[in-house]
Design an enzyme around this catalytic site. Structure first.
Site, PDB file in Angstrom:
ATOM      1  N   ASP A  61       0.859  -1.192   0.000  1.00 25.12           N
ATOM      2  CA  ASP A  61       0.000   0.000   0.000  1.00 25.12           C
ATOM      3  C   ASP A  61       0.892   1.237   0.000  1.00 25.12           C
ATOM      4  O   ASP A  61       2.034   1.199   0.470  1.00 25.12           O
ATOM      5  CB  ASP A  61      -0.902   0.013   1.243  1.00 25.12           C
ATOM      6  CG  ASP A  61      -2.130   0.894   1.073  1.00 25.12           C
ATOM      7  OD1 ASP A  61      -3.238   0.356   0.925  1.00 25.12           O
ATOM      8  OD2 ASP A  61      -1.975   2.140   1.071  1.00 25.12           O
ATOM      9  N   THR A  82     -16.345   0.422   2.738  1.00 19.91           N
ATOM     10  CA  THR A  82     -14.914   0.674   2.982  1.00 19.91           C
ATOM     11  C   THR A  82     -14.701   2.183   3.198  1.00 19.91           C
ATOM     12  O   THR A  82     -15.585   2.988   2.862  1.00 19.91           O
ATOM     13  CB  THR A  82     -14.033   0.245   1.780  1.00 19.91           C
ATOM     14  OG1 THR A  82     -14.151   1.247   0.764  1.00 19.91           O
ATOM     15  CG2 THR A  82     -14.397  -1.115   1.236  1.00 19.91           C
ATOM     16  N   TYR A  88     -13.677   9.249 -12.287  1.00 18.63           N
ATOM     17  CA  TYR A  88     -13.619   7.857 -11.789  1.00 18.63           C
ATOM     18  C   TYR A  88     -14.187   6.904 -12.846  1.00 18.63           C
ATOM     19  O   TYR A  88     -13.580   5.868 -13.151  1.00 18.63           O
ATOM     20  CB  TYR A  88     -14.436   7.808 -10.496  1.00 18.63           C
ATOM     21  CG  TYR A  88     -14.389   6.505  -9.733  1.00 18.63           C
ATOM     22  CD1 TYR A  88     -13.256   6.128  -9.015  1.00 18.63           C
ATOM     23  CD2 TYR A  88     -15.511   5.679  -9.667  1.00 18.63           C
ATOM     24  CE1 TYR A  88     -13.241   4.949  -8.275  1.00 18.63           C
ATOM     25  CE2 TYR A  88     -15.501   4.504  -8.930  1.00 18.63           C
ATOM     26  CZ  TYR A  88     -14.364   4.147  -8.236  1.00 18.63           C
ATOM     27  OH  TYR A  88     -14.347   2.972  -7.507  1.00 18.63           O
TER      28      TYR A  88
END
Ligand SMILES: NC(=O)c1ccc[n+]([C@@H]2O[C@H](COP(=O)([O-])OP(=O)(O)OC[C@H]3O[C@@H](n4cnc5c(N)ncnc54)[C@H](O)[C@@H]3O)[C@@H](O)[C@H]2O)c1
Length: 267
Positions: free
Chosen positions: A39, A184, A149
């Site tokens: 990450d 999330t 996006y």
């Protein structure tokens, strides 16, 4: 996930420090894989890996092609590569800076390309491997106010299906994941102006999808070498409707944009 389904296999996950990536790491560990959790936030990746057996972590910025290549080489090319890292900007395209456009293209599109450029030739040479690209339902349904996006995620769907058709003869699988809203931290990131990214993801639904349920579905799809994971069922129906009547779907999207603008004006 069946225990030992991925036993003896190495799995590299990008964006594994949070959300879907972390859930994939957990599910892969249950499946017996040796997990490499990476990450941009190296501490978050280390925390996820620390809770898993046989897992390693690394700080990895997917926008850095050389760094992606190094991590892939360090593990002698993973058997399973999950290009999962992603960001969102939700809001009016008039409010989006060119810098934000470039940032989302760098992470969501180039980040995936970097993973493929690093691992795919090695997988082809080896005659095995599987690449999972995490796109979105926004890669199938063009929703306004998520335009940047949507742009990147449509590219990932096209890239994945095209690559899958090339890769099959080499024994390499490709799966693209297209979920609607999943529970999330991303839901509370990336709001631009008064528009709320969480509302755009939810598209009028009450609840986001459970992240561990999604991870289990993804791994079942990998085991079965399925081309796509499109979830939940309402998303699959909207996708089917959109293919049959794209302009009607676009009219619904236009109405949704209007509703979001009205809500933003009340804030
Ligand atoms: N949660 C949803 O509703 C949803 C729906 C559809 C698709 N997705 C996609 O799922 C993927 C994972 O998202 P999530 O919901 O788990 O979000 P998240 O924000 O919880 O996790 C994303 C992770 O990516 C990492 N990241 C960001 N930029 C990076 C970079 N340059 N290099 C490496 N790592 C980086 C972040 O540090 C974070 O840990 C994304 O590609 C997202 O677009 C999410």
């Amino acid at each position: 996930m069946d225990k030992n389904k991925f036993s003896g296999r190495t799995a590299l996950v990008t964006g594994g420090g949070s959300g879907i990536g972390a859930a994939l790491c957990r599910a892969l560990a249950v499946g017996g894989a040796q997990v490499v959790c990476t990450d941009l936030d190296g501490d978050a990746a280390a925390r996820v890996a620390a809770d898993l057996p046989d897992a390693r972590s690394a700080r990895l910025d997917v926008t850095d092609a050389d760094a992606v290549q190094r991590v892939v080489d360090d593990v002698d090319c993973p058997d399973l590569l999950f290009n999962n890292a992603g960001i969102v900007f939700g809001g009016e395209t008039t409010d989006l800076t060119l810098g934000q456009w470039n940032q989302i293209i760098d992470v969501n599109l180039r980040g995936v390309v970097h993973g493929i450029a690093a691992a795919y030739p090695r997988m082809v040479a080896r005659g095995s491997g599987h690449i999972v690209n995490v796109a979105s339902l926004a890669g199938l349904l063009p929703s306004g106010l998520l335009t940047s996006y949507v742009t990147t995620k449509h590219a990932i769907v096209g890239l994945s299906l095209a690559l899958r058709s090339e890769a099959a003869a080499h024994g390499v699988g490709v799966t693209v994941v297209c979920p609607g809203a999943v529970d999330t931290p991303i839901l509370d990131k990336g709001s631009v102006g008064r528009i709320v990214a969480r509302d755009l993801f939810l598209q009028g639904k009450q609840r986001p999808y459970d992240v561990d349920r999604l991870a289990a579905e993804v791994l079942r799809a990998v085991a079965a070498d399925r081309a796509m994971v499109v979830t939940p069922r309402s998303g699959r129906l909207a996708w089917r409707f959109g293919r049959a009547a794209p302009l009607l779907l676009n009219r619904a999207a236009t109405r949704f944009v209007g509703q979001q603008r009205a809500r933003a004006a009340e804030r």
